[in-house]
Every structure is written in structure tokens, then in C-alpha cells.
Design a protein around this motif. Structure first.
Motif, PDB file in Angstrom:
ATOM      1  N   GLU A 131       0.810  -1.166   0.008  1.00 29.33           N
ATOM      2  CA  GLU A 131       0.038   0.105  -0.054  1.00 29.33           C
ATOM      3  C   GLU A 131       0.841   1.161  -0.013  1.00 29.33           C
ATOM      4  OE1 GLU A 131      -3.395   1.971  -0.231  1.00 29.33           O
ATOM      5  OE2 GLU A 131      -3.355  -0.209  -0.090  1.00 29.33           O
ATOM      6  N   GLY A 132       0.545   2.135  -0.969  1.00 25.15           N
ATOM      7  CA  GLY A 132       1.349   3.298  -1.012  1.00 25.15           C
ATOM      8  C   GLY A 132       2.883   3.357  -1.733  1.00 25.15           C
ATOM      9  N   VAL A 133       3.356   2.067  -1.868  1.00 29.39           N
ATOM     10  CA  VAL A 133       4.547   1.862  -2.420  1.00 29.39           C
ATOM     11  C   VAL A 133       4.728   2.069  -3.919  1.00 29.39           C
ATOM     12  CG1 VAL A 133       6.426   0.026  -2.615  1.00 29.39           C
ATOM     13  CG2 VAL A 133       5.264   0.174  -0.513  1.00 29.39           C
ATOM     14  N   ALA A 134       3.683   1.669  -4.697  1.00 31.33           N
ATOM     15  CA  ALA A 134       3.869   1.345  -6.084  1.00 31.33           C
ATOM     16  C   ALA A 134       2.328   1.442  -6.755  1.00 31.33           C
ATOM     17  CB  ALA A 134       4.800   0.377  -6.750  1.00 31.33           C
ATOM     18  N   ASP A 135       2.415   1.636  -8.106  1.00 35.45           N
ATOM     19  CA  ASP A 135       0.990   1.426  -8.767  1.00 35.45           C
ATOM     20  C   ASP A 135       0.871  -0.067  -8.601  1.00 35.45           C
ATOM     21  OD1 ASP A 135       1.929   0.257 -11.909  1.00 35.45           O
ATOM     22  OD2 ASP A 135       3.167   1.579 -10.932  1.00 35.45           O
ATOM     23  N   LEU A 136      -0.551  -0.313  -9.155  1.00 40.91           N
ATOM     24  CA  LEU A 136      -1.057  -1.538  -8.870  1.00 40.91           C
ATOM     25  C   LEU A 136      -0.370  -2.624  -9.820  1.00 40.91           C
ATOM     26  CD1 LEU A 136      -3.180  -3.525  -7.940  1.00 40.91           C
ATOM     27  CD2 LEU A 136      -4.908  -2.931  -9.487  1.00 40.91           C
ATOM     28  N   ASP A 137      -0.191  -2.081 -11.344  1.00 34.76           N
ATOM     29  CA  ASP A 137       0.498  -2.995 -12.056  1.00 34.76           C
ATOM     30  C   ASP A 137       1.898  -3.522 -11.706  1.00 34.76           C
ATOM     31  OD1 ASP A 137      -1.749  -2.758 -13.617  1.00 34.76           O
ATOM     32  OD2 ASP A 137      -0.923  -1.294 -15.129  1.00 34.76           O
ATOM     33  N   THR A 138       2.697  -2.363 -11.060  1.00 34.38           N
ATOM     34  CA  THR A 138       4.110  -2.887 -10.861  1.00 34.38           C
ATOM     35  C   THR A 138       3.860  -3.794  -9.666  1.00 34.38           C
ATOM     36  OG1 THR A 138       4.718  -0.718 -11.509  1.00 34.38           O
ATOM     37  CG2 THR A 138       6.133  -1.741  -9.867  1.00 34.38           C
ATOM     38  N   VAL A 139       2.993  -3.792  -8.821  1.00 40.99           N
ATOM     39  CA  VAL A 139       2.895  -4.377  -7.560  1.00 40.99           C
ATOM     40  C   VAL A 139       2.479  -5.895  -7.863  1.00 40.99           C
ATOM     41  CG1 VAL A 139       1.375  -4.916  -5.422  1.00 40.99           C
ATOM     42  CG2 VAL A 139       2.226  -2.584  -5.873  1.00 40.99           C
ATOM     43  N   ARG A 140       1.667  -5.998  -8.825  1.00 39.77           N
ATOM     44  CA  ARG A 140       1.260  -7.329  -9.192  1.00 39.77           C
ATOM     45  C   ARG A 140       2.119  -7.991  -9.876  1.00 39.77           C
ATOM     46  NH1 ARG A 140      -4.404  -7.068 -12.510  1.00 39.77           N
ATOM     47  NH2 ARG A 140      -4.164  -9.391 -12.594  1.00 39.77           N
ATOM     48  N   CYS A 141       2.973  -7.302 -10.950  1.00 40.70           N
ATOM     49  CA  CYS A 141       4.360  -7.737 -11.542  1.00 40.70           C
ATOM     50  C   CYS A 141       5.247  -8.280 -10.339  1.00 40.70           C
ATOM     51  CB  CYS A 141       4.893  -6.738 -12.305  1.00 40.70           C
ATOM     52  SG  CYS A 141       6.220  -7.623 -13.344  1.00 40.70           S
ATOM     53  N   ALA A 142       5.531  -7.488  -9.272  1.00 41.72           N
ATOM     54  CA  ALA A 142       6.240  -7.953  -8.225  1.00 41.72           C
ATOM     55  C   ALA A 142       5.857  -9.290  -7.700  1.00 41.72           C
ATOM     56  CB  ALA A 142       6.508  -6.923  -7.297  1.00 41.72           C
ATOM     57  N   VAL A 143       4.901  -9.402  -7.310  1.00 39.59           N
ATOM     58  CA  VAL A 143       4.051 -10.425  -6.597  1.00 39.59           C
ATOM     59  C   VAL A 143       4.345 -11.819  -7.514  1.00 39.59           C
ATOM     60  CG1 VAL A 143       1.944 -11.753  -5.735  1.00 39.59           C
ATOM     61  CG2 VAL A 143       2.517  -9.253  -5.078  1.00 39.59           C
ATOM     62  N   ASP A 144       3.902 -11.573  -8.594  1.00 37.66           N
ATOM     63  CA  ASP A 144       4.032 -12.644  -9.690  1.00 37.66           C
ATOM     64  C   ASP A 144       5.493 -13.097  -9.867  1.00 37.66           C
ATOM     65  OD1 ASP A 144       1.247 -12.619 -10.366  1.00 37.66           O
ATOM     66  OD2 ASP A 144       1.215 -11.553 -12.097  1.00 37.66           O
ATOM     67  N   ILE A 145       6.300 -12.383 -10.047  1.00 36.94           N
ATOM     68  CA  ILE A 145       7.701 -12.799 -10.270  1.00 36.94           C
ATOM     69  C   ILE A 145       8.098 -13.642  -9.137  1.00 36.94           C
ATOM     70  CG2 ILE A 145      10.174 -11.683 -10.226  1.00 36.94           C
ATOM     71  CD1 ILE A 145       9.126  -9.547 -12.002  1.00 36.94           C
ATOM     72  N   VAL A 146       7.865 -12.946  -7.883  1.00 38.61           N
ATOM     73  CA  VAL A 146       8.300 -13.922  -6.549  1.00 38.61           C
ATOM     74  C   VAL A 146       7.852 -15.027  -6.402  1.00 38.61           C
ATOM     75  CG1 VAL A 146       8.534 -13.859  -4.108  1.00 38.61           C
ATOM     76  CG2 VAL A 146       8.984 -11.781  -5.292  1.00 38.61           C
ATOM     77  N   GLY A 147       6.430 -15.106  -6.771  1.00 38.61           N
ATOM     78  CA  GLY A 147       5.338 -16.440  -6.974  1.00 38.61           C
ATOM     79  C   GLY A 147       6.147 -17.315  -8.148  1.00 38.61           C
ATOM     80  N   ALA A 148       6.606 -16.795  -9.200  1.00 42.27           N
ATOM     81  CA  ALA A 148       7.177 -17.951 -10.225  1.00 42.27           C
ATOM     82  C   ALA A 148       8.463 -18.598  -9.526  1.00 42.27           C
ATOM     83  CB  ALA A 148       7.483 -17.078 -11.275  1.00 42.27           C
ATOM     84  N   TYR A 149       9.290 -17.697  -8.811  1.00 42.97           N
ATOM     85  CA  TYR A 149      10.668 -18.196  -8.194  1.00 42.97           C
ATOM     86  C   TYR A 149      10.292 -19.253  -7.200  1.00 42.97           C
ATOM     87  CZ  TYR A 149      14.456 -18.938  -5.098  1.00 42.97           C
ATOM     88  OH  TYR A 149      15.365 -19.611  -4.392  1.00 42.97           O
ATOM     89  N   LEU A 150       9.191 -18.851  -6.409  1.00 48.79           N
ATOM     90  CA  LEU A 150       8.584 -19.932  -5.410  1.00 48.79           C
ATOM     91  C   LEU A 150       8.206 -21.101  -5.870  1.00 48.79           C
ATOM     92  CD1 LEU A 150       7.837 -20.243  -2.413  1.00 48.79           C
ATOM     93  CD2 LEU A 150       5.945 -19.016  -2.852  1.00 48.79           C
ATOM     94  N   THR A 151       7.239 -21.037  -6.811  1.00 47.89           N
ATOM     95  CA  THR A 151       6.836 -22.163  -7.556  1.00 47.89           C
ATOM     96  C   THR A 151       7.932 -23.168  -7.894  1.00 47.89           C
ATOM     97  OG1 THR A 151       4.671 -21.177  -7.744  1.00 47.89           O
ATOM     98  CG2 THR A 151       5.514 -23.266  -9.012  1.00 47.89           C
ATOM     99  N   GLY A 152       8.807 -22.489  -8.595  1.00 42.35           N
ATOM    100  CA  GLY A 152       9.932 -23.329  -9.327  1.00 42.35           C
ATOM    101  C   GLY A 152      10.627 -24.026  -8.541  1.00 42.35           C
ATOM    102  N   ALA A 153      11.051 -22.981  -7.309  1.00 39.53           N
ATOM    103  CA  ALA A 153      12.175 -23.585  -6.304  1.00 39.53           C
ATOM    104  C   ALA A 153      11.727 -24.858  -5.502  1.00 39.53           C
ATOM    105  CB  ALA A 153      12.521 -22.505  -5.313  1.00 39.53           C
ATOM    106  N   ILE A 154      10.059 -24.681  -5.196  1.00 36.44           N
ATOM    107  CA  ILE A 154       9.663 -25.570  -4.279  1.00 36.44           C
ATOM    108  C   ILE A 154       9.511 -26.843  -5.229  1.00 36.44           C
ATOM    109  CG2 ILE A 154       7.392 -26.401  -3.272  1.00 36.44           C
ATOM    110  CD1 ILE A 154       7.106 -23.443  -2.381  1.00 36.44           C
ATOM    111  N   ARG A 155       8.924 -26.906  -6.505  1.00 41.33           N
ATOM    112  CA  ARG A 155       8.795 -27.866  -7.238  1.00 41.33           C
ATOM    113  C   ARG A 155      10.431 -28.527  -7.220  1.00 41.33           C
ATOM    114  NH1 ARG A 155       4.625 -26.069 -11.860  1.00 41.33           N
ATOM    115  NH2 ARG A 155       2.756 -26.238 -10.531  1.00 41.33           N
ATOM    116  N   ARG A 156      11.267 -28.022  -7.509  1.00 38.34           N
ATOM    117  CA  ARG A 156      12.670 -28.552  -7.664  1.00 38.34           C
ATOM    118  C   ARG A 156      12.894 -29.389  -6.595  1.00 38.34           C
ATOM    119  NH1 ARG A 156      17.691 -24.723  -8.470  1.00 38.34           N
ATOM    120  NH2 ARG A 156      17.320 -24.390  -6.375  1.00 38.34           N
ATOM    121  N   GLU A 157      12.985 -28.711  -5.218  1.00 35.83           N
ATOM    122  CA  GLU A 157      13.124 -29.228  -4.053  1.00 35.83           C
ATOM    123  C   GLU A 157      12.435 -30.625  -3.717  1.00 35.83           C
ATOM    124  OE1 GLU A 157      13.877 -28.197   0.756  1.00 35.83           O
ATOM    125  OE2 GLU A 157      13.204 -26.845  -0.403  1.00 35.83           O
TER     126      GLU A 157
END
Length: 230
Positions: A131-157
Motif C-alpha cells: 500500500e502506497g509503495v507503487a502502482d497496482l500493475d507494478t505491484v502485481r508484477c512484483a508478486v507474480d515474479i516472486v511467486g514464479a520463483y517460489l513455485t519453481g524452487a519448491i517443485r525442484r526441492e
């Protein structure tokens, strides 16, 4: 209409509800993976007829949705995070720990967003931290990027853990067993970069590797957020 929009049947002859059904399904999946979960097997564990379950859950996919949402209750933060970075790091580590408790979760991560109440609460906590950090599109992209790393790392482990069980060899034992072949291939001189990595690289455990990669991703997000708008 989702399973959460459809009311549970009332007036059945014996106590049965979605909570008990989902708990039984999770227990089956924890013991033997998603392939062991079926409405018939869940019904047998509950000492109920399979047709009884169809009043509560229409398909196996609905059951999986409910199972994922139940695990999201374990991922929910215990207290509001201090900032977006803490929120994303906390979510990542809690998701990893949940996946190690329930390995089948790795098979259901990614794809379409989870829509259950617990999953929505998890998403709310992450987005609210921006909240108040960035515009919504930037926030959604940030969350998606971290989520993509998270999914890949967990599946590999999880894939590595399953391979250990399938072969009966730990990661270190497997490396020793395959070592002679690798050394022969590296001795050909065809793979100099790989040879340097094998001979000079430092081995790290899965948790350290996960945390390091996550910090790199969060650093990249922070650098993006720090840039002035174009």
C-alpha cells in the motif's frame, strides 16, 4: 458456481461435512501423494458410501481446490508484516514449509489463482503490504515474479526429495555414485565451465539455496521499485 458458493447438504443421516472430507483427503495425500486421492478412497476412510460425498463435492478437482485452501490456512501470516519485503519473504518461507509438510502441494502450485477464503486472505496480506509503495500493475508484477520463483524452487526441492525416496540414495550418495561418470565426461575438456563449477563451487543445502535465491529476487524487485517512473 464454485464449491464455496454451493451450500453443504443438510439433514443427512450421519455426521459428514466438507471439513472432515478435506481432512481425510489431505491425510491420504500426505501418505501417498495426489494419485492416492479419490472420492471413493476418501469415502472409505470416513466409513461412508462414495455417493454421499457427491452431495458435498462434485468432482476431484473441487476436492483438490479445497485441500489447497486448507493448506493456505497454514501459510497465512501470524501478524501483519512490517513492509512488502517482509510480507513476500514470510509468504515464501511459510509456503515452502507447508509444501515440505504436504509434498503434493508442489503439484498444485501455479496455474490459475486459488479462490478459497484462506488463499484470498494470503493474497490480501501480500498486496496490502505494498500500500502506497507503487502502482497496482507494478505491484502485481512484483508478486507474480516472486511467486514464479517460489513455485519453481519448491517443485525442484520436492522433486529431489522424491528422487531420493525412489532411488534410496541421498543427494550426496547419488553424487558419489554418479561421480565417476561425471569425472570422465569433464576430463574430455568439452565442458570447461561445468568442470570449474564442479571442482570449485561450494555446495549449499536446500534451505540456504532457497533463501539466497529469494533474496536475489527481492533485491531485484526493490531496485525496480526504487527507480523513478519512466
Amino acid at each position: 458456481m464454485t464449491v464455496w458458493d454451493r451450500p453443504e447438504p443438510q439433514g443427512r443421516p450421519a455426521p459428514l461435512d466438507r471439513e472432515r472430507i478435506v481432512a481425510a483427503a489431505i491425510a491420504l495425500a500426505d501418505e501417498g501423494g495426489l494419485e492416492t486421492v479419490s472420492l471413493r478412497k476418501v469415502a472409505a476412510r470416513l466409513d461412508a458410501g462414495p455417493m454421499r460425498l457427491y452431495g458435498y463435492i462434485a468432482t476431484k478437482e473441487e476436492l483438490f481446490d479445497l485441500m489447497v485452501d486448507e493448506v493456505h490456512a497454514e501459510i497465512l501470516p501470524e501478524k501483519p508484516p512490517g513492509d512488502w519485503r517482509e510480507a513476500l519473504r514470510n509468504h515464501a518461507h511459510r509456503t515452502r514449509r507447508a509444501a515440505l509438510r504436504h509434498e503434493w502441494l508442489a503439484d498444485l502450485l501455479g496455474g490459475r489463482p486459488a479462490l478459497g477464503p484462506n488463499a484470498l486472505a494470503v493474497s490480501e496480506a501480500r498486496l496490502a503490504a505494498f500500500e502506497g509503495v507503487a502502482d497496482l500493475d507494478t505491484v502485481r508484477c512484483a508478486v507474480d515474479i516472486v511467486g514464479a520463483y517460489l513455485t519453481g524452487a519448491i517443485r525442484r526441492e520436492i522433486a529431489n526429495l522424491r528422487a531420493e525416496r525412489a532411488t534410496g540414495l541421498s543427494d550426496r550418495e547419488w553424487q558419489r555414485a554418479s561421480g565417476p561418470h561425471v569425472m570422465r565426461m569433464l576430463a574430455t575438456g568439452r565442458f570447461p565451465a561445468l568442470a570449474k563449477a564442479v571442482h570449485e563451487g561450494t555446495e549449499v543445502d536446500a534451505e540456504t539455496s532457497f533463501a539466497t535465491g529469494l533474496d536475489w529476487i527481492l533485491d531485484a524487485v526493490a531496485a525496480k521499485l526504487a527507480r523513478p517512473p519512466a
